[in-house]
Design a protein around this motif. Structure first.
Motif, PDB file in Angstrom:
ATOM      1  N   ARG A 136      34.907  57.739  23.576  1.00  0.00           N
ATOM      2  CA  ARG A 136      34.964  57.303  24.974  1.00  0.00           C
ATOM      3  C   ARG A 136      34.802  58.506  25.918  1.00  0.00           C
ATOM      4  NH1 ARG A 136      33.985  54.394  27.775  1.00  0.00           N
ATOM      5  NH2 ARG A 136      35.795  53.905  29.057  1.00  0.00           N
ATOM      6  N   MET A 137      35.414  59.613  25.546  1.00  0.00           N
ATOM      7  CA  MET A 137      35.273  60.820  26.382  1.00  0.00           C
ATOM      8  C   MET A 137      33.817  61.247  26.457  1.00  0.00           C
ATOM      9  SD  MET A 137      38.222  63.564  25.700  1.00  0.00           S
ATOM     10  CE  MET A 137      39.867  63.335  26.305  1.00  0.00           C
ATOM     11  N   ALA A 138      33.176  61.272  25.288  1.00  0.00           N
ATOM     12  CA  ALA A 138      31.772  61.694  25.240  1.00  0.00           C
ATOM     13  C   ALA A 138      30.891  60.679  25.971  1.00  0.00           C
ATOM     14  CB  ALA A 138      31.326  61.837  23.792  1.00  0.00           C
ATOM     15  N   GLN A 139      31.255  59.413  25.862  1.00  0.00           N
ATOM     16  CA  GLN A 139      30.454  58.373  26.516  1.00  0.00           C
ATOM     17  C   GLN A 139      30.561  58.477  28.045  1.00  0.00           C
ATOM     18  OE1 GLN A 139      31.882  54.387  26.243  1.00  0.00           O
ATOM     19  NE2 GLN A 139      29.831  53.516  26.064  1.00  0.00           N
ATOM     20  N   LEU A 159      41.636  72.073  18.090  1.00  0.00           N
ATOM     21  CA  LEU A 159      40.329  72.600  17.650  1.00  0.00           C
ATOM     22  C   LEU A 159      39.230  71.558  17.860  1.00  0.00           C
ATOM     23  CD1 LEU A 159      41.258  74.457  14.344  1.00  0.00           C
ATOM     24  CD2 LEU A 159      40.046  75.452  16.285  1.00  0.00           C
ATOM     25  N   PHE A 160      39.528  70.322  17.480  1.00  0.00           N
ATOM     26  CA  PHE A 160      38.516  69.273  17.626  1.00  0.00           C
ATOM     27  C   PHE A 160      38.131  69.096  19.096  1.00  0.00           C
ATOM     28  CE2 PHE A 160      37.210  64.943  18.476  1.00  0.00           C
ATOM     29  CZ  PHE A 160      36.183  64.801  17.576  1.00  0.00           C
ATOM     30  N   HIS A 161      39.128  69.073  19.963  1.00  0.00           N
ATOM     31  CA  HIS A 161      38.814  68.883  21.381  1.00  0.00           C
ATOM     32  C   HIS A 161      38.056  70.067  21.960  1.00  0.00           C
ATOM     33  CE1 HIS A 161      40.330  64.985  22.240  1.00  0.00           C
ATOM     34  NE2 HIS A 161      41.403  65.217  21.534  1.00  0.00           N
ATOM     35  N   ARG A 162      38.398  71.257  21.469  1.00  0.00           N
ATOM     36  CA  ARG A 162      37.662  72.440  21.939  1.00  0.00           C
ATOM     37  C   ARG A 162      36.194  72.329  21.529  1.00  0.00           C
ATOM     38  NH1 ARG A 162      40.662  77.862  20.515  1.00  0.00           N
ATOM     39  NH2 ARG A 162      42.396  76.447  20.810  1.00  0.00           N
ATOM     40  N   ILE A 163      35.959  71.904  20.298  1.00  0.00           N
ATOM     41  CA  ILE A 163      34.581  71.770  19.815  1.00  0.00           C
ATOM     42  C   ILE A 163      33.854  70.682  20.596  1.00  0.00           C
ATOM     43  CG2 ILE A 163      33.143  71.161  17.818  1.00  0.00           C
ATOM     44  CD1 ILE A 163      35.522  72.154  16.033  1.00  0.00           C
ATOM     45  N   LEU A 164      34.528  69.537  20.745  1.00  0.00           N
ATOM     46  CA  LEU A 164      33.885  68.408  21.425  1.00  0.00           C
ATOM     47  C   LEU A 164      33.534  68.763  22.867  1.00  0.00           C
ATOM     48  CD1 LEU A 164      32.999  65.405  21.330  1.00  0.00           C
ATOM     49  CD2 LEU A 164      35.275  64.819  22.150  1.00  0.00           C
ATOM     50  N   GLN A 165      34.480  69.367  23.576  1.00  0.00           N
ATOM     51  CA  GLN A 165      34.217  69.714  24.978  1.00  0.00           C
ATOM     52  C   GLN A 165      33.108  70.759  25.089  1.00  0.00           C
ATOM     53  OE1 GLN A 165      35.303  67.940  27.406  1.00  0.00           O
ATOM     54  NE2 GLN A 165      36.684  66.753  26.120  1.00  0.00           N
ATOM     55  N   SER A 166      33.050  71.637  24.114  1.00  0.00           N
ATOM     56  CA  SER A 166      31.985  72.632  24.106  1.00  0.00           C
ATOM     57  C   SER A 166      30.628  71.951  23.883  1.00  0.00           C
ATOM     58  CB  SER A 166      32.280  73.651  23.019  1.00  0.00           C
ATOM     59  OG  SER A 166      31.161  74.409  22.739  1.00  0.00           O
ATOM     60  N   LYS A 167      30.607  70.983  22.982  1.00  0.00           N
ATOM     61  CA  LYS A 167      29.368  70.223  22.719  1.00  0.00           C
ATOM     62  C   LYS A 167      28.955  69.452  23.976  1.00  0.00           C
ATOM     63  CE  LYS A 167      29.035  70.870  18.158  1.00  0.00           C
ATOM     64  NZ  LYS A 167      27.976  71.765  17.722  1.00  0.00           N
ATOM     65  N   PRO A 187      32.208  65.844  38.947  1.00  0.00           N
ATOM     66  CA  PRO A 187      31.603  67.004  38.280  1.00  0.00           C
ATOM     67  C   PRO A 187      32.222  67.173  36.891  1.00  0.00           C
ATOM     68  CG  PRO A 187      32.265  67.548  40.507  1.00  0.00           C
ATOM     69  CD  PRO A 187      32.815  66.189  40.231  1.00  0.00           C
ATOM     70  N   LEU A 188      31.443  67.672  35.945  1.00  0.00           N
ATOM     71  CA  LEU A 188      31.892  67.719  34.556  1.00  0.00           C
ATOM     72  C   LEU A 188      33.247  68.391  34.376  1.00  0.00           C
ATOM     73  CD1 LEU A 188      31.190  67.105  31.570  1.00  0.00           C
ATOM     74  CD2 LEU A 188      30.293  69.425  31.441  1.00  0.00           C
ATOM     75  N   ARG A 189      33.463  69.512  35.039  1.00  0.00           N
ATOM     76  CA  ARG A 189      34.715  70.257  34.838  1.00  0.00           C
ATOM     77  C   ARG A 189      35.908  69.442  35.339  1.00  0.00           C
ATOM     78  NH1 ARG A 189      34.429  73.640  31.086  1.00  0.00           N
ATOM     79  NH2 ARG A 189      35.338  75.533  31.932  1.00  0.00           N
ATOM     80  N   GLN A 190      35.722  68.750  36.458  1.00  0.00           N
ATOM     81  CA  GLN A 190      36.816  67.908  36.973  1.00  0.00           C
ATOM     82  C   GLN A 190      37.085  66.758  36.004  1.00  0.00           C
ATOM     83  OE1 GLN A 190      36.393  66.659  41.077  1.00  0.00           O
ATOM     84  NE2 GLN A 190      35.503  68.620  41.648  1.00  0.00           N
ATOM     85  N   GLN A 191      35.993  66.205  35.487  1.00  0.00           N
ATOM     86  CA  GLN A 191      36.110  65.092  34.540  1.00  0.00           C
ATOM     87  C   GLN A 191      36.879  65.540  33.291  1.00  0.00           C
ATOM     88  OE1 GLN A 191      32.869  63.528  31.761  1.00  0.00           O
ATOM     89  NE2 GLN A 191      32.338  62.649  33.734  1.00  0.00           N
ATOM     90  N   GLN A 192      36.505  66.712  32.765  1.00  0.00           N
ATOM     91  CA  GLN A 192      37.172  67.237  31.570  1.00  0.00           C
ATOM     92  C   GLN A 192      38.660  67.492  31.846  1.00  0.00           C
ATOM     93  OE1 GLN A 192      34.533  70.642  30.827  1.00  0.00           O
ATOM     94  NE2 GLN A 192      33.919  69.696  28.900  1.00  0.00           N
TER      95      GLN A 192
END
Lengths: 112, 204
Positions: B45-48, B83-91, B153-158
């Motif tokens: 859902r986050m990625a979507q 770790l997973f969230h760090r990877i996902l947010q980086s992707k 904006p992406l950073r606010q969303q994250q």
């Protein structure tokens, strides 16, 4: 820092997002499950193969570097300085093909 | 007799070590399966929300899963979440950069920008009606939030999703986003204000 309205927006947003996860369609859920299984069954590359691949790449790199850096070998059909005249002469090369005959002729002037 | 017994012991010992190692690997795979099963839907859902595309979101989640399994499976289980969230947010950030370049090129070559999404919030019907059905009202609230979140904006969303939805603390969010704690606070503050203004007084 945040007023009551902002707190409420955050609480509601969290609830709405949680609900959106629960309401994911079956197809999406199945895709995610398949993806997880695929991920877990995907065998990580063996360290031995990684090492072998690295070594092969290194060898190819070294070989390429050597070929690139080394001076090109001049392919000259001239083996001795005497032959240089032959190669660079503008005369007809047929003369040199029959040079033995002309030498014999020079040695036996009366027989030609 | 002595040498034979020693080699037998050695063989039994090697077998035991192999069994233990195999058992450990199996346990770890099971633990990873449980972990991924627990986070995959929220991650999707986050990625979507970030990509606005189901297939792109699937790809990003799978890439993040693969990286975690291949590089960090041996880490302590408690570390897997961050770790997973760090990877996902980086992707997601990488995807966003690529998408920005694509959009710039599209504009450069004269394609009209798709403004369908920006008008979508206006198309969500008013949910303040007293007679509105509860289920329909919830659906509309979800739509309104989704659109408002996508437009951040992406950073606010994250920052919003990690702090408010995942309930990560400021320090953890900063580590996941790769920025300072001050930046996280700023992004979250702006995100909450933007959502409050966008969603209106009567939401949800």
């Amino acid at each position: 820092m945040t007023d009551e309205r902002e707190q409420q927006v955050m609480r509601n947003a969290k609830a709405v997002l949680d609900r959106s996860v629960e309401e994911l369609d079956q197809q999406t859920i199945l895709r995610l499950q398949r993806m997880r299984v695929t991920t877990l069954t995907a065998r990580p590359r063996s360290a031995r193969w990684v090492f072998a691949g690295g070594m092969a790449t290194l060898c190819v790199g070294v070989l390429a570097s050597v070929l690139w850096i080394s001076k090109p070998v001049a392919v000259m059909p001239v083996h001795e300085a005497d032959d240089l005249d032959v190669v660079t002469a503008a005369e007809n090369l047929e003369f040199y093909d029959e040079i033995d005959f002309y030498r014999w002729l020079a040695d036996h002037p009366g027989e030609g | 007799m002595q040498p034979a017994a020693t080699s037998w012991n050695r063989a039994v010992s090697a077998e035991s070590v192999w069994s233990i190692e195999r058992g450990d690997a199996l346990d770890r795979t099971r633990a990873l399966d449980r972990f991924l099963a627990g986070i995959e839907r929220r991650a999707y859902r986050m990625a979507q929300i970030a990509t606005r595309d189901a297939d792109d979101a699937m790809d990003l989640v799978q890439e993040a899963m693969l990286k975690l399994v291949q590089h960090y499976a041996s880490r302590d289980e408690a570390e897997w979440g961050p770790l997973f969230h760090r990877i996902l947010q980086s992707k997601i950030r990488d995807w966003y950069r690529r998408a920005s370049v694509r959009n710039r090129l599209r504009v450069w070559f004269g394609h009209k920008e798709d403004d369908e999404e920006s008008n979508a919030l206006e198309q969500v019907p008013d949910t303040s009606s007293v007679n509105a059905d509860k289920q329909l009202s919830q659906k509309r609230a979800a739509q309104a939030l989704e659109i408002a979140l996508r437009d951040l904006p992406l950073r606010q969303q994250q920052a919003f999703l990690l702090r408010v939805w995942e309930e990560d603390d400021v320090a953890e969010t900063a580590r996941i986003m790769g920025c300072s704690e001050g930046s996280v606070k700023t992004h979250l503050f702006r995100a909450v204000h933007a959502l409050r203004d966008r969603l209106g007084e009567h939401w949800p």
